[in-house]
Write a protein that holds these residues in place. Structure first.
Motif, PDB file in Angstrom:
ATOM      1  N   GLY A  32       4.421  -0.768  -4.057  1.00 47.95           N
ATOM      2  CA  GLY A  32       4.026  -0.094  -2.824  1.00 47.95           C
ATOM      3  C   GLY A  32       5.199   0.369  -1.990  1.00 47.95           C
ATOM      4  N   GLN A  33       6.375   0.525  -2.631  1.00 50.77           N
ATOM      5  CA  GLN A  33       7.546   0.960  -1.872  1.00 50.77           C
ATOM      6  C   GLN A  33       8.144   2.197  -2.522  1.00 50.77           C
ATOM      7  OE1 GLN A  33      10.035  -2.523  -1.946  1.00 50.77           O
ATOM      8  NE2 GLN A  33       9.415  -3.044   0.150  1.00 50.77           N
ATOM      9  N   LEU A  34       8.438   3.200  -1.687  1.00 52.56           N
ATOM     10  CA  LEU A  34       9.066   4.415  -2.207  1.00 52.56           C
ATOM     11  C   LEU A  34      10.224   4.802  -1.303  1.00 52.56           C
ATOM     12  CD1 LEU A  34       8.600   6.739  -4.414  1.00 52.56           C
ATOM     13  CD2 LEU A  34       7.764   8.066  -2.470  1.00 52.56           C
ATOM     14  N   GLN A  35      11.335   5.097  -1.950  1.00 52.45           N
ATOM     15  CA  GLN A  35      12.470   5.597  -1.172  1.00 52.45           C
ATOM     16  C   GLN A  35      12.607   7.088  -1.485  1.00 52.45           C
ATOM     17  OE1 GLN A  35      16.290   3.365  -1.095  1.00 52.45           O
ATOM     18  NE2 GLN A  35      17.098   5.234  -2.035  1.00 52.45           N
ATOM     19  N   MET A  36      12.641   7.896  -0.415  1.00 47.31           N
ATOM     20  CA  MET A  36      12.713   9.338  -0.622  1.00 47.31           C
ATOM     21  C   MET A  36      13.926   9.859   0.127  1.00 47.31           C
ATOM     22  SD  MET A  36       9.709  12.067   0.046  1.00 47.31           S
ATOM     23  CE  MET A  36       9.527  13.455  -1.016  1.00 47.31           C
ATOM     24  N   ASP A  53      -5.824   8.542   2.064  1.00 45.47           N
ATOM     25  CA  ASP A  53      -6.484   7.390   2.694  1.00 45.47           C
ATOM     26  C   ASP A  53      -5.665   6.119   2.584  1.00 45.47           C
ATOM     27  OD1 ASP A  53      -8.656   8.949   3.484  1.00 45.47           O
ATOM     28  OD2 ASP A  53      -9.578   8.745   1.475  1.00 45.47           O
ATOM     29  N   GLU A  54      -4.385   6.258   2.849  1.00 49.05           N
ATOM     30  CA  GLU A  54      -3.509   5.088   2.820  1.00 49.05           C
ATOM     31  C   GLU A  54      -2.891   4.930   4.197  1.00 49.05           C
ATOM     32  OE1 GLU A  54      -2.006   5.901  -1.809  1.00 49.05           O
ATOM     33  OE2 GLU A  54      -0.805   6.535  -0.092  1.00 49.05           O
ATOM     34  N   THR A  55      -2.346   3.719   4.425  1.00 43.47           N
ATOM     35  CA  THR A  55      -1.529   3.523   5.620  1.00 43.47           C
ATOM     36  C   THR A  55      -0.168   3.028   5.161  1.00 43.47           C
ATOM     37  OG1 THR A  55      -2.384   1.293   5.824  1.00 43.47           O
ATOM     38  CG2 THR A  55      -3.415   3.014   7.215  1.00 43.47           C
ATOM     39  N   ALA A  56       0.856   3.391   5.980  1.00 40.92           N
ATOM     40  CA  ALA A  56       2.207   3.014   5.547  1.00 40.92           C
ATOM     41  C   ALA A  56       3.127   2.899   6.744  1.00 40.92           C
ATOM     42  CB  ALA A  56       2.748   4.045   4.596  1.00 40.92           C
ATOM     43  N   GLU A  57       4.189   2.142   6.523  1.00 45.05           N
ATOM     44  CA  GLU A  57       5.263   2.119   7.526  1.00 45.05           C
ATOM     45  C   GLU A  57       6.385   2.976   6.990  1.00 45.05           C
ATOM     46  OE1 GLU A  57       6.498  -1.823   8.447  1.00 45.05           O
ATOM     47  OE2 GLU A  57       4.524  -2.340   9.308  1.00 45.05           O
ATOM     48  N   ILE A  58       6.901   3.857   7.873  1.00 42.30           N
ATOM     49  CA  ILE A  58       7.937   4.772   7.411  1.00 42.30           C
ATOM     50  C   ILE A  58       9.205   4.547   8.232  1.00 42.30           C
ATOM     51  CG2 ILE A  58       8.585   7.198   7.094  1.00 42.30           C
ATOM     52  CD1 ILE A  58       5.517   7.770   6.977  1.00 42.30           C
ATOM     53  N   THR A  76      17.308   9.270   4.472  1.00 43.07           N
ATOM     54  CA  THR A  76      16.503   8.437   3.573  1.00 43.07           C
ATOM     55  C   THR A  76      15.241   7.970   4.288  1.00 43.07           C
ATOM     56  OG1 THR A  76      18.515   7.703   2.502  1.00 43.07           O
ATOM     57  CG2 THR A  76      16.541   6.370   2.107  1.00 43.07           C
ATOM     58  N   PHE A  77      14.083   8.255   3.657  1.00 40.16           N
ATOM     59  CA  PHE A  77      12.804   7.720   4.166  1.00 40.16           C
ATOM     60  C   PHE A  77      12.415   6.543   3.292  1.00 40.16           C
ATOM     61  CE2 PHE A  77      12.805  12.209   5.322  1.00 40.16           C
ATOM     62  CZ  PHE A  77      12.311  12.227   6.613  1.00 40.16           C
ATOM     63  N   ARG A  78      12.133   5.404   3.948  1.00 39.55           N
ATOM     64  CA  ARG A  78      11.613   4.248   3.188  1.00 39.55           C
ATOM     65  C   ARG A  78      10.141   4.081   3.540  1.00 39.55           C
ATOM     66  NH1 ARG A  78      15.959   1.919   1.124  1.00 39.55           N
ATOM     67  NH2 ARG A  78      17.896   2.217   2.314  1.00 39.55           N
ATOM     68  N   ILE A  79       9.296   4.203   2.540  1.00 39.92           N
ATOM     69  CA  ILE A  79       7.850   4.197   2.780  1.00 39.92           C
ATOM     70  C   ILE A  79       7.268   2.914   2.186  1.00 39.92           C
ATOM     71  CG2 ILE A  79       5.710   5.508   2.491  1.00 39.92           C
ATOM     72  CD1 ILE A  79       7.885   7.838   1.651  1.00 39.92           C
ATOM     73  N   ASP A  80       6.647   2.144   3.022  1.00 45.34           N
ATOM     74  CA  ASP A  80       5.982   0.891   2.594  1.00 45.34           C
ATOM     75  C   ASP A  80       4.483   1.058   2.793  1.00 45.34           C
ATOM     76  OD1 ASP A  80       7.559  -1.287   1.646  1.00 45.34           O
ATOM     77  OD2 ASP A  80       8.606  -1.240   3.601  1.00 45.34           O
ATOM     78  N   ILE A  81       3.760   1.035   1.703  1.00 43.82           N
ATOM     79  CA  ILE A  81       2.302   1.159   1.839  1.00 43.82           C
ATOM     80  C   ILE A  81       1.768  -0.169   2.384  1.00 43.82           C
ATOM     81  CG2 ILE A  81       0.137   1.457   0.526  1.00 43.82           C
ATOM     82  CD1 ILE A  81       1.758   4.014   0.737  1.00 43.82           C
ATOM     83  N   THR A  82       0.994  -0.064   3.465  1.00 41.77           N
ATOM     84  CA  THR A  82       0.459  -1.290   4.076  1.00 41.77           C
ATOM     85  C   THR A  82      -1.032  -1.427   3.852  1.00 41.77           C
ATOM     86  OG1 THR A  82       0.305  -0.061   6.139  1.00 41.77           O
ATOM     87  CG2 THR A  82       2.239  -1.466   5.842  1.00 41.77           C
TER      88      THR A  82
END
Lengths: 575, 181
Positions: free
Chosen positions: B127-131, B155-160, B173-179
């Motif tokens: 659930g983690q993506l680095q862009m 339909d997801e929620t995430a912390e960016i 760098t964007f770090r995306i954590d799906i919550t």
């Protein structure tokens, strides 16, 4: 009221314009996409095309390699067959010859004669087919050597005359002075065409003159040689002429019912002439006769002699330079000795003779001579070895120019000569003028001027008509007419002795000794300008090792005939 | 910068502030093209920034916020006009990964001279993506808005989290954590 509204568009109109623009933009994007796809498929196709070309190229390369390998194999096969067929055939013909010589019963002798005729025909066919196969296989290569067409024609006619019952009286030749004395070409192949045309003329005409004419005209390559061979034979119809130069065609011949060959002769001649960028053809009228001709562009190596009066001033310089020089001559052959010593005497040169290379080395000392003239082939020590020893024994600045004389035309001699330190190689036969020019050039410019009075001639002795003109002129420049006649007399005696020796050696199977004697004969006859003899002797030298007894006998007969002719002319000259 | 971005920015402004306001703001902003853009054209990025600043002045909203909102708007535009890109995608990460690998490839087919930003993605964990966004253009917040909208669309929620990429200019760098989903 209207003016207030005028600068505003209606909502619906605005929406319409907006929609139209969106559609235009979408269309443009669509077209861009199409363009991109078309472009992509084009480059794909070009890639496929390129790949196909590469594949085809490599396929072709493989096919070509295979074809070349096959062709090479064919050439090897032909070379092998050539040997394999000719060797037993030679043995067969030799045996028939021996049996014929021993046979006393006339009936059996007649049978053996038939066998011999058939054997000869077979030999001719085998040679034709092998030549033809070589051409087909592309193994046919043209040499580029010095050709003396006068000597060549003399040799061909002498051979033809020897094989015809009344050859001497039927064969005539006239060679125009426009024909260059020496040109570059393949002597063997030109001889082959000439003898093919001459023997055709003989085969297809029962009697009447056979005349061979040669001319030359200007050509961008040097000169265009044209040779015509006219017979008064059965002639060839226009219909037959069409196929004449094609492979395996023959004109029916009522004159002889014997085996006629393969019908390849003219096809081979055509390939030879066309292969050398020439043309070949025929004029003919049935019942009247035929004239076969060929034209060959040739590179002139030695131009026709210039008209009188030119080069006089240069001549004085050359003469002056040579006079008074001290020359050591190493030469073993008696005729050559006499000729060269006479030449040198006429140049007012003080000449000393060494009989061979060893004697030359013993006689040589620094400061004693201004130039050394050296024959190559000498007993005890040859000219190259003698030169090497002289070069090794004395410092270079104390050694005068060394010039060698040789009848070899091989490049190897030139290479060897350069290696042992020979300054110049002169080819025999050498004329007086050439020898003097060479000596003069090697000596460099010094000496006193001399005034040359041209000699006046009376009626020329009959023998002179049988000697090559440029060589004869050189001889006459340095000797009296009687001295030339004496020289030819001596030559005739020597030539007869050599011919006997050659025949004896060939009978004993010592072909190398025979070839050496033929070489000596070639050199001698070249020196006095008996080019017909020289040409035939050259052929004999080259072919002594592999020709069958029959062919050799033909050449020796022709040679004897030529020597006899000279002898007769001599008798006429002396009277 | 592709014209479609300008066209859609003005469309969003019209939607938010009304046509009259947009007209007034454009008149005031002194734009080289007088505010007329076509989707298939190319325009300098500085003009886009100028328009955003003008609306920021007018509305009192920060330029960053406006860019983020515009990111949301553009995601809607993309979904409406290029639905093919959204088919066969089951998560926001798949969509984000497709930007460089699929979408920009197609863009280049139509506009071979387009100067496109780069988006390197790396799944750093469950659930983690680095862009990593690399572009000489200052449109970090616009990207942020696009990523947020993308997460919402699936339909997801995430912390960016956003940070400058170390030792690399013009890169974020964007770090995306799906919550949740």
């Amino acid at each position: 009221m209207a003016s207030e509204q005028d600068d505003r568009v209606s909502r619906s109109r605005y929406e319409r314009e907006k929609a139209a623009r969106k559609e235009a933009e979408a269309l443009l994007e669509g077209k861009s996409r199409e363009l991109f796809l078309a472009n992509q498929s084009l480059s794909q196709q070009s890639e496929i095309l390129e790949r196909t070309v590469t594949e085809r190229t490599s396929e072709l390369r493989i096919a070509l390699d295979k074809a070349e390998a096959a062709s090479a194999m064919r050439a090897r096969f032909i070379a092998t067959m050539s040997h394999e067929i000719r060797t037993p055939l030679g043995g067969l013909l030799g045996m028939i010859d021996l049996m014929y010589g021993d046979e006393t019963d006339p009936a059996r002798r007649e049978l053996l004669e038939y066998a011999k005729t058939s054997g000869d025909a077979l030999k001719r066919i085998v040679n034709d087919v092998l030549d033809f196969s070589k051409m087909e296989a592309g193994a046919f290569q043209f040499e580029n050597e010095k050709v003396d067409i006068r000597a060549l024609i003399g040799g061909v006619l002498a051979l033809a005359a020897a094989s015809m019952p009344d050859g001497e009286s039927r064969l005539r030749s006239s060679i125009s002075p426009t024909v260059p004395p020496i040109f570059a070409g393949d002597a063997t192949r030109i001889r082959q065409v000439l003898s093919n045309l001459v023997s055709n003329a003989a085969r297809y005409s029962a009697d009447g003159q056979i005349e061979l004419r040669a001319f030359a005209s200007e050509h961008e390559k040097g000169a265009l040689l044209r040779v015509e061979i006219e017979d008064q034979g059965i002639g060839i119809s226009a219909e037959q002429q069409k196929n004449l130069f094609k492979d395996f065609t023959q004109v029916p011949n009522k004159l002889t019912s014997a085996a006629q060959g393969t019908g390849l002769g003219l096809a081979i001649s055509r390939r030879i002439i066309e292969g050398a960028d020439g043309r070949i053809g025929v004029f003919s009228e049935p019942g009247v006769g035929s004239t076969f001709w060929f034209e060959l562009p040739v590179e002139v190596l030695e131009a026709c002699p210039p008209s009188k009066g030119e080069g006089k001033a240069r001549l004085r310089d050359v003469k002056a330079r040579v006079e008074g020089a001290r020359i050591l001559l190493a030469e073993d052959n008696k005729i050559n000795q006499k000729l060269l010593l006479t030449f040198l005497k006429r140049m007012n040169v003080s000449a000393e003779l060494a009989e061979n290379g060893r004697e030359a080395v013993e006689k040589f000392a620094p400061g004693k001579y201004d130039l050394v003239l050296m024959d190559v082939a000498m007993p005890e020590m040859d000219g190259l070895e003698a030169t090497r020893i002289i070069r090794d024994s004395w410092p270079a600045e104390k050694i005068p120019p060394i010039v060698v004389l040789t009848a070899h035309v091989l490049d190897a001699i030139h290479e060897d000569s350069a290696r042992v330190g020979i300054d110049r190689v002169l080819s025999k036969p050498i004329t007086f003028g050439d020898l003097r020019d060479a000596i003069s050039e090697e000596l460099g410019a010094h000496g006193n001027p001399d005034h040359h009075t041209p000699r006046q001639f009376g009626a020329r002795p009959a023998i002179f008509a049988h000697l090559s003109n440029p060589i004869l002129e050189g001889l006459i420049e340095s000797m009296s007419e009687n001295e030339v006649i004496a020289l030819v007399e001596e030559f005739v005696i020597d030539a007869r002795r050599l011919l006997a020796a050659i025949t004896a050696n060939l009978r004993r199977g010592e072909s190398e000794a025979a070839a050496a004697e033929a070489h000596a004969l070639k050199g001698m006859s070249g020196l006095i300008g008996a080019l017909g003899v020289s040409e035939l002797a050259g052929q004999l030298e080259q072919s002594a090792a592999y020709l069958d007894a029959d062919s050799i006998e033909e050449v020796i007969d022709a040679l004897s005939g030529q020597v006899d002719t000279l002898d007769r002319a001599l008798s006429a000259s002396i009277e | 910068m592709k014209g479609v971005v300008f066209v859609e920015l003005l469309a969003m402004a019209e939607d938010a502030f009304g046509e009259d306001v947009v007209d007034a703001v454009i008149d005031k902003a002194d734009l080289a093209h007088g505010g007329a853009y076509t989707a298939v054209g190319n325009y300098p990025c500085a003009e886009l920034v100028k328009i955003v600043d003008a609306f920021s002045d007018h509305s009192g909203l920060s330029p960053d916020l406006l860019q983020r909102k515009f990111g949301h708007w553009m995601m809607g535009f993309f979904a409406q006009h290029y639905p093919a890109f959204f088919e066969n995608k089951s998560s926001s990460f798949e969509m984000l990964e497709a930007v460089d690998q699929e979408i920009h490839v197609e863009v280049l087919k139509l506009y071979p001279d387009a100067e496109l930003p780069r988006f390197e993605t790396d799944r750093t964990g469950e659930g983690q993506l680095q862009m990593v966004y690399s572009s000489p253009r200052p449109l970090v917040s616009f990207c942020h808005g696009l990523i947020e909208a993308c997460v919402e669309r699936f339909d997801e929620t995430a912390e960016i989290a956003i940070e400058a990429t170390p030792a690399q200019n013009n890169s974020t760098t964007f770090r995306i954590d799906i919550t949740g989903r």
